[in-house]
Design an enzyme around this catalytic site. Sequence first.
Site, short mmCIF file in Angstrom:
data_model
loop_
_atom_site.label_atom_id
_atom_site.label_comp_id
_atom_site.label_asym_id
_atom_site.label_seq_id
_atom_site.Cartn_x
_atom_site.Cartn_y
_atom_site.Cartn_z
N ARG A 98 0.32 -5.48 5.24
CA ARG A 98 -0.61 -5.48 4.65
C ARG A 98 -0.39 -7.57 5.05
NH1 ARG A 98 -1.88 -5.79 -2.14
NH2 ARG A 98 -3.74 -5.95 -1.98
N GLY A 155 0.99 -1.27 -0.45
CA GLY A 155 0.20 0.20 0.03
C GLY A 155 1.18 1.41 -0.04
N HIS A 200 12.32 1.05 1.92
CA HIS A 200 11.74 -0.13 2.08
C HIS A 200 12.06 -1.15 3.50
CE1 HIS A 200 8.61 -0.68 -1.09
NE2 HIS A 200 9.51 -0.35 -1.83
P1 A3P Z 1 -2.79 -5.32 -5.02
O1 A3P Z 1 -1.79 -5.90 -6.31
O2 A3P Z 1 -3.54 -5.77 -4.85
O3 A3P Z 1 -4.32 -4.82 -6.58
P2 A3P Z 1 2.06 -0.66 -3.43
O4 A3P Z 1 1.87 0.43 -3.73
O5 A3P Z 1 2.98 -1.11 -2.38
O6 A3P Z 1 3.71 -0.88 -4.70
O7 A3P Z 1 1.10 -2.11 -3.14
C1 A3P Z 1 0.13 -2.26 -4.63
C2 A3P Z 1 -0.91 -2.40 -4.47
O8 A3P Z 1 -1.48 -1.09 -3.81
C3 A3P Z 1 -1.17 -2.77 -5.44
O9 A3P Z 1 -2.22 -4.38 -4.82
C4 A3P Z 1 -2.18 -1.74 -5.68
O10 A3P Z 1 -3.26 -1.76 -6.66
C5 A3P Z 1 -2.47 -1.42 -4.38
N1 A3P Z 1 -3.19 -0.02 -4.58
C6 A3P Z 1 -2.68 1.22 -4.83
N2 A3P Z 1 -2.96 1.93 -5.37
C7 A3P Z 1 -4.08 1.95 -3.95
C8 A3P Z 1 -5.20 3.31 -3.55
N3 A3P Z 1 -5.10 4.28 -3.69
N4 A3P Z 1 -5.95 1.96 -2.68
C9 A3P Z 1 -5.37 1.08 -2.15
N5 A3P Z 1 -5.20 0.24 -3.04
C10 A3P Z 1 -4.36 0.48 -4.02
#
Ligand code: A3P
Length: 329
Positions: free
Chosen positions: A156, A74, A134
């Site tokens: 998560r 997230g 990270h």
């Molecule tokens: P999914 O692959 O399950 O859809 P990070 O940002 O740490 O790279 O994580 C990416 C994950 O967060 C992806 O999950 C992405 O779709 C989701 N994500 C990105 N923007 C988001 C938002 N505004 N609200 C909720 N989830 C989001």
Amino acid sequence: MENQNFLSGVEVLSNEIEELVSTLPREKLWDGLYSYQYQGFSVPSTVFHSMIFFQRHFQARDTDVILVSIPKSGTTWLKALIFTIVNRSRYSLAESPFLTSNPHELVPFLDKDYMKNQSSIDQDLSSPRILATHVPYASLPHSTVSCNCRIVYICRNPLDQLISFWHFMLALNQEKTEFFPIEKAFEMACQGVLFYGPFWEHTLGYWKASLEESNKILFLKYEDLKEDINFHVKKLAEFLGFPFSVEEERQGVIEEISKFCSFDNLKNMEVNKSGKLPVGHQNSIYFRTGKVGDSINYLTSSMSERLEKLVEDKLSGSGLTFKKIIQSP
Ligand code: A3P
């Protein structure tokens, strides 16, 4: 001259790090690249040099806000939320920089970007600087822990995090045929081999630190934000020292920010549909489904149960738990 010194400094660092790297245990990861076991965690070879540079040279400031996560927890969402909350008096939502830039362009990743962009991160970013990493708690640069900066940690459910990461790697490696099947990625995650993992150690490090220093470290879970985003936007603003006024609350500013940073809104912005990051990634790969529980579609119930049980055992006694992903019968 300064630049020359900087470059030769990097060169010396490179030689030293080449030597260090040659002594470290390594694993071949999903994309065929290596990950090194360093200070108890898995560091992707692509960021090894720059991460060490960050560890050694970054000086945190009391006013900094540092977002920490294991990839795919997230981070993109939190980058947008924190930036929007903190800068709301500078930019109205109608002129938000997110309308033209992906969150990863506006909030740099220190592990990757600090070596390349040290001077712009130190001199050009306006205060409060919003930065991301990270790196596990125990491996953060000393100043990050000792100064009064704020740390926001997002994690998560490990099953969803793994599936999100697997999809992300697939999207980045479409042309590579040696990509791992989910079964192999799953086995590696169970052994703790995951970028910046083991998952449980990364999460526990920040969990314990947040219990000891609740004014400095805010520990968040993706699923909780999904459940009540307005509550968490308010909580984030208070924690960061930018609380909403009664008037703002009355005007619905919290709800507007939540909506602006929502998955659907960010995903559908033109910049995130068709834009690319300077490194060449499509912005769209950061927005997949944005759902809780998607891992159910990729892991069998026995795989889910095994990883859930493993994480439960590793976290046992800490007070940290993740809700179970419900399996279909
Ligand atoms: P999914 O692959 O399950 O859809 P990070 O940002 O740490 O790279 O994580 C990416 C994950 O967060 C992806 O999950 C992405 O779709 C989701 N994500 C990105 N923007 C988001 C938002 N505004 N609200 C909720 N989830 C989001």
